[in-house]
Enzyme design. Structure first.
Site, PDB file in Angstrom:
ATOM      1  N   HIS B  63     -71.665  41.837 -17.687  1.00  0.00           N
ATOM      2  CA  HIS B  63     -70.646  42.706 -18.283  1.00  0.00           C
ATOM      3  C   HIS B  63     -71.346  43.666 -19.224  1.00  0.00           C
ATOM      4  O   HIS B  63     -72.543  43.535 -19.483  1.00  0.00           O
ATOM      5  CB  HIS B  63     -69.560  41.887 -18.993  1.00  0.00           C
ATOM      6  N   HIS B  65     -70.979  44.489 -22.499  1.00  0.00           N
ATOM      7  CA  HIS B  65     -71.182  44.361 -23.937  1.00  0.00           C
ATOM      8  C   HIS B  65     -72.665  44.621 -24.246  1.00  0.00           C
ATOM      9  O   HIS B  65     -73.546  44.199 -23.486  1.00  0.00           O
ATOM     10  CB  HIS B  65     -70.758  42.971 -24.429  1.00  0.00           C
ATOM     11  N   ASP B  67     -74.975  43.474 -26.085  1.00  0.00           N
ATOM     12  CA  ASP B  67     -76.006  42.436 -26.164  1.00  0.00           C
ATOM     13  C   ASP B  67     -76.521  42.017 -24.785  1.00  0.00           C
ATOM     14  O   ASP B  67     -77.583  41.407 -24.683  1.00  0.00           O
ATOM     15  CB  ASP B  67     -75.521  41.208 -26.970  1.00  0.00           C
ATOM     16  N   HIS B  68     -75.795  42.375 -23.733  1.00  0.00           N
ATOM     17  CA  HIS B  68     -76.230  42.048 -22.364  1.00  0.00           C
ATOM     18  C   HIS B  68     -76.799  43.269 -21.641  1.00  0.00           C
ATOM     19  O   HIS B  68     -77.217  43.156 -20.491  1.00  0.00           O
ATOM     20  CB  HIS B  68     -75.051  41.503 -21.551  1.00  0.00           C
ATOM     21  N   HIS B 144     -63.171  37.186 -19.659  1.00  0.00           N
ATOM     22  CA  HIS B 144     -63.696  37.547 -20.970  1.00  0.00           C
ATOM     23  C   HIS B 144     -62.875  38.739 -21.472  1.00  0.00           C
ATOM     24  O   HIS B 144     -61.932  39.164 -20.820  1.00  0.00           O
ATOM     25  CB  HIS B 144     -65.196  37.857 -20.823  1.00  0.00           C
ATOM     26  N   ASP B 214     -70.082  35.978 -19.952  1.00  0.00           N
ATOM     27  CA  ASP B 214     -69.381  35.219 -20.988  1.00  0.00           C
ATOM     28  C   ASP B 214     -67.998  34.872 -20.437  1.00  0.00           C
ATOM     29  O   ASP B 214     -67.403  35.659 -19.716  1.00  0.00           O
ATOM     30  CB  ASP B 214     -69.196  36.060 -22.243  1.00  0.00           C
ATOM     31  N   HIS B 272     -76.500  31.320 -25.125  1.00  0.00           N
ATOM     32  CA  HIS B 272     -75.588  32.348 -25.635  1.00  0.00           C
ATOM     33  C   HIS B 272     -75.008  31.892 -26.980  1.00  0.00           C
ATOM     34  O   HIS B 272     -73.839  32.061 -27.291  1.00  0.00           O
ATOM     35  CB  HIS B 272     -74.460  32.640 -24.631  1.00  0.00           C
TER      36      HIS B 272
END
Lengths: 307, 307
Positions: B63, B65, B67-68, B144, B214, B272
């Site tokens: 996804h 976000h 941080d990914h 998520h 997530d 995570h």
């Protein structure tokens, strides 16, 4: 004396190597900070060096090559962990606005603060691009493969401080105090002249820092960085690779030192080392031959200007 | 036996903390690798763990976000240092194409290889999204806050290998060898049946890995990850913060272990972790109460599947 401090957050170019992160400097003037370039991993370096990131007022991006830019989305997104509400200004070449907006939109970032992005075009330089109560920032053109900007940070001269006992001793009016603080002598009611030297503490002297990355050897920048207290000038290569430097529009050790000398700066910091170099100590020694007050900039190093 | 290995490149969520980088896993099957998620700093971790990055065939982003995602521009741009010419495929939710294209264009990146970006919409899952001669990759939906995809990597069963002396001993024709390699018995010229058990080495058993990050606790994913050899399931929180997990649409230790148990997977890797946790050892012990073969995933850890 209030701090005027440059902290190196990343000193390598192109790729992080040998423990050296990608380009980023933090200038701190008193209780305010200014971020200059933001390579990938800059936010990790801020954590490592315990940087108070809510003090950052503005971000200045020299050019949009990834090694100077790709830490920006993570840096901007993660402010919600630090409860930032104060607006942040970002300055950089054209294209930076779309880059930031697309990165933030794609990643569903919710910023709790206002972001103002200012694109500096070729027509905008040289000029004053930012000021607050601590500094003035001037942008000037650099010669690299893509549109690139150099920055000069001039500390604002603080107003003079009246000595505590002067007001009573000379029976100064509010207007007379204002005059003295602004640097002008006043005539007292008995007709005598009260000089600022008698009434005020010694005046602080404004400090200055210039950031020059990335650029080919270019004497036309000398006028913009003249007599700064601290100059950062990129040195991607040791001088034996001067031809590679020309090809890639970068500078060598001796070229950076030559510019520092011509501009009569007080102190030179070097950095933006090519990832081919495991050992960077020869950079400093080569610069010192031409400009003795040359210093290696390495991740975590701090340069304080005290006058 | 050829390797089937998962390497954790980053195990934290949201922010890098306590030496733990942002989400990224590398799956290696024989001589090919597959990158799953690419948080900021992933390219630094590849250098640290001496990853042969030219072996990477495809990138799977769960996804968008930050941080990914925010390590992707640096990872893609820096391949010129490794002389990559082979095409690279990237899979991720809608929006990834614009993100990548704007980042690469803004930064003047010149890629020496072809990049194919595939956007996986809600209508595309569950389905087979990629295959080569080593693996098949299935995408399935996760629940998520934003569109999120889980991935299941199934090793392709290698063809059978004929024992070296069988061809001569049984005077096998080219067609008969093909039949045996495809798993079918053949009738010899003397009328006898030659079984694959007699003519071939023991068949390798296909291995599998599923990546779930997530997601909130969601039993509907069980069918997609059923009986995998190795399951990564996110555990952002210890179970006492189950309400925070629900609010943020994340999972806890006990929830991840419950899913592993219901799906009858062989081994569970967790990770995570929220950046609130300095000590992550309680994560593993809580999972083990429900699913004994649970293991902390931490940066640099390697999980080999040997059958």
């Amino acid at each position: 004396m209030t701090p005027f401090r440059v902290r190196i957050l990343g000193s390598n170019s192109s790729q992080a190597s040998f423990g050296r992160f990608l380009p980023s400097h933090l200038l701190t003037v008193d209780n305010k900070s200014y971020l200059i370039d933001c390579g990938e991993g800059t936010q990790f370096q801020m954590t490592k060096y315990k940087i108070k990131r809510n003090r950052i007022q503005a971000v200045f991006i020299s050019h949009l090559h990834g090694d100077h830019l790709f830490g920006l989305p993570g840096f901007l997104s993660s402010f919600h962990h630090f409860n930032r509400y104060e607006a942040l200004r970002i300055f950089g070449p054209p294209g930076i606005k779309q880059f930031i907006n697309v990165c933030l939109d794609a990643s569903f970032a919710h910023l709790g603060y206002s972001l103002y992005i200012h694109e500096i075009t070729e027509n905008d330089v040289p000029s004053l691009i930012f000021e607050d109560n601590k500094i003035e920032v001037f942008a000037f053109p650099l010669k690299h493969r893509v549109p690139t900007i150099g920055f000069r940070f001039n500390e604002k001269v603080p107003k003079l401080n009246i000595k505590p006992d002067a007001i009573e001793r000379y029976r100064l009016s509010v207007d007379q105090v204002k005059e003295l603080k602004s640097g002008r002598n006043v005539i007292l009611s008995d007709g005598n002249v009260l000089t600022i030297q008698e009434a005020c503490f010694e005046k602080a002297i404004a400090r200055s820092y210039a950031y020059v990355s990335d650029t080919v050897y270019d004497e036309s920048i000398v006028e913009h960085i003249k007599e700064v207290d601290l100059l950062f000038h990129e040195t991607t290569y040791i001088h034996d690779l001067v031809n590679d430097a020309r090809d890639r529009m970068h500078s060598t050790t001796k070229e950076a030192a030559e510019i520092a000398k011509k501009a009569k700066v007080k102190k030179l910091i070097i950095g933006h080392y090519s990832s081919r170099y495991a050992d960077i100590t020869p950079f400093e020694s080569e610069c010192k031959e031409i400009f003795p007050d040359s210093h290696m900039g390495v991740d975590g190093y701090v340069f304080d200007i005290i006058k």
